[in-house]
Design a protein around this motif. Structure first.
Motif, PDB file in Angstrom:
ATOM      1  N   LEU A   1     -82.357   5.828  54.631  1.00  0.00           N
ATOM      2  CA  LEU A   1     -82.291   7.267  54.408  1.00  0.00           C
ATOM      3  C   LEU A   1     -83.359   7.663  53.398  1.00  0.00           C
ATOM      4  N   ALA A   2     -84.062   8.769  53.650  1.00  0.00           N
ATOM      5  CA  ALA A   2     -85.025   9.329  52.701  1.00  0.00           C
ATOM      6  C   ALA A   2     -84.572  10.729  52.329  1.00  0.00           C
ATOM      7  N   LEU A   3     -84.456  10.976  51.027  1.00  0.00           N
ATOM      8  CA  LEU A   3     -84.062  12.298  50.534  1.00  0.00           C
ATOM      9  C   LEU A   3     -85.080  12.768  49.513  1.00  0.00           C
ATOM     10  N   ARG A   4     -85.479  14.046  49.620  1.00  0.00           N
ATOM     11  CA  ARG A   4     -86.399  14.634  48.648  1.00  0.00           C
ATOM     12  C   ARG A   4     -85.767  15.913  48.124  1.00  0.00           C
ATOM     13  N   CYS A  26     -83.182   2.762  50.870  1.00  0.00           N
ATOM     14  CA  CYS A  26     -83.331   4.217  50.847  1.00  0.00           C
ATOM     15  C   CYS A  26     -84.478   4.613  49.919  1.00  0.00           C
ATOM     16  N   ALA A  27     -84.949   5.842  50.099  1.00  0.00           N
ATOM     17  CA  ALA A  27     -85.989   6.405  49.238  1.00  0.00           C
ATOM     18  C   ALA A  27     -85.521   7.772  48.772  1.00  0.00           C
ATOM     19  N   LEU A  28     -85.311   7.911  47.451  1.00  0.00           N
ATOM     20  CA  LEU A  28     -84.827   9.157  46.872  1.00  0.00           C
ATOM     21  C   LEU A  28     -85.884   9.671  45.901  1.00  0.00           C
ATOM     22  N   SER A  29     -86.308  10.919  46.065  1.00  0.00           N
ATOM     23  CA  SER A  29     -87.386  11.422  45.222  1.00  0.00           C
ATOM     24  C   SER A  29     -87.087  12.834  44.758  1.00  0.00           C
ATOM     25  N   HIS A  30     -87.670  13.177  43.588  1.00  0.00           N
ATOM     26  CA  HIS A  30     -87.600  14.523  43.025  1.00  0.00           C
ATOM     27  C   HIS A  30     -86.154  14.969  42.800  1.00  0.00           C
ATOM     28  N   GLY A  31     -85.402  14.140  42.165  1.00  0.00           N
ATOM     29  CA  GLY A  31     -84.038  14.455  41.765  1.00  0.00           C
ATOM     30  C   GLY A  31     -83.369  13.179  41.287  1.00  0.00           C
ATOM     31  N   ARG A  32     -82.362  13.298  40.442  1.00  0.00           N
ATOM     32  CA  ARG A  32     -81.725  12.112  39.871  1.00  0.00           C
ATOM     33  C   ARG A  32     -80.478  11.720  40.663  1.00  0.00           C
ATOM     34  N   VAL A  33     -80.062  10.491  40.424  1.00  0.00           N
ATOM     35  CA  VAL A  33     -78.817   9.969  40.972  1.00  0.00           C
ATOM     36  C   VAL A  33     -77.806   9.907  39.832  1.00  0.00           C
ATOM     37  N   GLU A  34     -76.634  10.495  40.044  1.00  0.00           N
ATOM     38  CA  GLU A  34     -75.574  10.517  39.038  1.00  0.00           C
ATOM     39  C   GLU A  34     -74.364   9.749  39.546  1.00  0.00           C
ATOM     40  N   VAL A  35     -73.779   8.953  38.651  1.00  0.00           N
ATOM     41  CA  VAL A  35     -72.507   8.301  38.946  1.00  0.00           C
ATOM     42  C   VAL A  35     -71.555   8.701  37.831  1.00  0.00           C
ATOM     43  N   ARG A  77     -85.661   2.952  46.308  1.00  0.00           N
ATOM     44  CA  ARG A  77     -86.627   3.483  45.348  1.00  0.00           C
ATOM     45  C   ARG A  77     -86.168   4.852  44.864  1.00  0.00           C
ATOM     46  N   LEU A  78     -86.193   5.033  43.533  1.00  0.00           N
ATOM     47  CA  LEU A  78     -85.929   6.333  42.905  1.00  0.00           C
ATOM     48  C   LEU A  78     -87.242   6.786  42.279  1.00  0.00           C
ATOM     49  N   HIS A  79     -87.713   7.959  42.698  1.00  0.00           N
ATOM     50  CA  HIS A  79     -89.091   8.357  42.382  1.00  0.00           C
ATOM     51  C   HIS A  79     -89.146   9.840  42.006  1.00  0.00           C
ATOM     52  N   LEU A 118     -75.065  -3.333  36.414  1.00  0.00           N
ATOM     53  CA  LEU A 118     -75.467  -4.695  36.717  1.00  0.00           C
ATOM     54  C   LEU A 118     -76.749  -4.601  37.531  1.00  0.00           C
ATOM     55  N   ALA A 119     -77.826  -5.182  37.041  1.00  0.00           N
ATOM     56  CA  ALA A 119     -79.113  -5.024  37.721  1.00  0.00           C
ATOM     57  C   ALA A 119     -79.793  -6.366  37.878  1.00  0.00           C
ATOM     58  N   GLU A 120     -80.332  -6.603  39.078  1.00  0.00           N
ATOM     59  CA  GLU A 120     -81.070  -7.824  39.357  1.00  0.00           C
ATOM     60  C   GLU A 120     -82.349  -7.453  40.102  1.00  0.00           C
ATOM     61  N   ARG A 121     -83.454  -7.974  39.582  1.00  0.00           N
ATOM     62  CA  ARG A 121     -84.789  -7.677  40.145  1.00  0.00           C
ATOM     63  C   ARG A 121     -85.052  -6.170  40.168  1.00  0.00           C
ATOM     64  N   LEU A 122     -84.731  -5.531  39.070  1.00  0.00           N
ATOM     65  CA  LEU A 122     -85.001  -4.100  38.900  1.00  0.00           C
ATOM     66  C   LEU A 122     -86.440  -3.929  38.414  1.00  0.00           C
ATOM     67  N   ARG A 123     -87.137  -2.923  38.941  1.00  0.00           N
ATOM     68  CA  ARG A 123     -88.502  -2.624  38.520  1.00  0.00           C
ATOM     69  C   ARG A 123     -88.551  -1.177  38.048  1.00  0.00           C
TER      70      ARG A 123
END
Length: 467
Positions: A1-4, A26-35, A77-79, A118-123
């Motif tokens: 899924l790609a979201l802009r 997925c590719a998420l751009s121009h907005g944040r992800v909130e939990v 990707r979060l961009h 918990l993060a593994e191989r995060l860039r």
């Protein structure tokens, strides 16, 4: 899924309390992800024993998300977000695998409340703020991350948050590689921190920092800095080419450093100031621009089984606190080996000074020295210099091939020298200054053109000595 998103400062994906979401490729751009978590969720009383590890896949939490929102990111990707790319709040839980966060006008990841990541191989790269920030009572567990080019810190841990960072690389961030504030705790294992604009590791407040097997290369400031009432432990670490002192402990902080190597710091390899206390064991300090170790103010240093090689001065002790060097080797300094300043109280036990450019050990007026065993070999100046008003206790010390006197006792100095050997000095083996009253017991002088030289009014006492 790609979201802009249309507004990079607004949420693009929100995981509400008691709900779960998995984002895969997925590719998420121009907005944040909130939990989001439960508003005002209390800290878990068993959080020190939480079963969560970096290997936890959060499957149970996804199946039954009743304690806050749950998010799993895989190859996503979060961009291009503003403020932050990923924000966890309350008692939210998230896991990130092979995830990329970049081009953020703000912070890469923010944890607040009692959230856990918990993060593994995060860039994380190209963020104007810190790459990762944990605050509140949150918990951050990261393995094999790459954090590069952050505009502030690589990892920022604040309040009572905890962080565990394993096998991670932090490169070219503008401030500290890892910064701890308030009452935070952090454990670093096998991490590499290179080219940061501030200190590689910095701890203040009442924080606790542990670094094991870490490599620090070319920070613009210190390699490890502690302030306030912070406590730090470094085990089997390597620090090289620091812009300031490699190890700097200040204020009321405490530090334990084991099996660690420091090379080519531009200032001191080790600086202990204010009322700080440091214990080093099995360490090697080589090639500092100034001193191998400098202790000032009311600070205290214990140095055991360690080597100090090169620099201008080996160890400079100018503190009113008590310091001890035990079974250490100091060599190759262009100036003095050990300098003991006024009001310092120092014990040198089984410690050697070799091949220094001037005096091996210098005791300034008013200082207190107990020297037991060890020796001074090939000093360019005198082997042991005791200035006015001092009363050292020196036992079982060997002084060989001094460029000047073996032992120089200054004007009006006293002290007791027992079972010491002086050999091959260029000037008289023992020089006794005006009105000095030292006592020599069982001492021996070998292979010197002159054994004793005295100034007017000198009153040395010799008991069972041999020339």
């Amino acid at each position: 899924l790609a979201l802009r998103g249309q507004d990079p400062a607004q949420p693009l994906v929100r995981v509400e309390d008691a709900s779960g979401l998995t984002l895969d490729d997925c590719a998420l751009s121009h907005g944040r992800v909130e939990v989001l978590g439960s508003p005002g969720a209390p800290a878990d009383p068993d959080r020190e024993r939480l079963p969560l590890t970096v290997d936890d896949d959060l499957r149970a939490q996804l199946d039954d998300p009743v304690t806050g929102g749950v998010l799993v990111l895989r190859q996503t990707r979060l961009h291009g977000a503003h403020h932050t790319a990923l924000h966890l709040d309350g008692d939210a839980r998230a896991r990130a695998e092979d995830t990329v966060i970049d081009s953020v006008e703000g912070i890469g990841v923010v944890l607040s409340g009692a959230a856990v990541l918990l993060a593994e191989r995060l860039r994380v790269s190209d963020v104007s703020g810190s790459a990762l920030r944990a605050r509140g009572n949150s918990r951050l567990l990261v393995r094999d991350a790459r954090l590069a080019g952050a505009g502030r810190h690589g990892v920022l841990v604040q309040d009572t948050a905890r962080a565990r960072v394993e096998d991670c690389r932090i490169d070219a961030v503008s401030m500290s590689g890892v910064q701890l504030d308030h009452e935070a705790r952090a454990e670093l294992t096998d991490c590499r921190i290179t080219g940061v604009g501030g200190s590689a590791l910095a701890a203040g407040g009442t924080t606790r920092l542990t670094a094991t097997g870490c490599r620090i290369v070319e920070p613009a400031a210190n390699g490890l800095l502690t302030l306030g009432d912070a406590a730090a432990e470094a085990v089997d670490c390597r620090l090289s080419r620091t812009g300031f002192s490699a190890l700097h402990f200040a204020d009321r902080s405490t530090a334990t450093v084991l099996g660690t190597t420091v090379t080519d710091s531009r200032e001191h390899a080790l600086a202990v100031t204010d009322s700080a206390a440091a214990e080093l064991s099995g360490c090697t300090l080589t090639g500092p621009g100034l001193c191998g170790a400098q202790v000032t103010d009311a600070a205290r240093l214990t140095l055991r089984g360690s080597r100090v090689v090169g620099g201008e001065t080996g160890v400079r002790l100018r503190s009113s606190g008590e310091s001890e060097l035990r079974e250490c080797a100091i060599s190759g300094q262009s100036k003095g080996g050990v300098e003991i300043g006024t009001d310092a109280t120092v014990a040198l036990v089984a410690t050697s000074v070799t091949g220094v450019g001037s005096a091996g050990v210098t005791v300034d007026s008013g200082a207190r020295l107990r020297m037991d065993g060890g020796g001074v070999y090939g000093a360019g100046g005198s082997g042991l210099v005791v200035w006015q008003g001092t009363e050292p206790t020196v036992r079982g010390v060997r002084i060989e091939r001094a460029g000047k006197n073996g032992i120089l006792v200054g004007e009006k100095a006293r002290g007791v020298f027992e079972h010491c050997d002086v050999s091959g000095s260029t000037f008289p083996a023992l020089h006794i200054g005006a009105h000095a009253e030292p006592v020599f017991r069982g001492c021996r002088v070998f292979d010197c053109d002159q054994d004793v030289g005295t100034a007017n009014g000198a009153q040395p006492v010799f008991e069972e000595c041999v020339s």
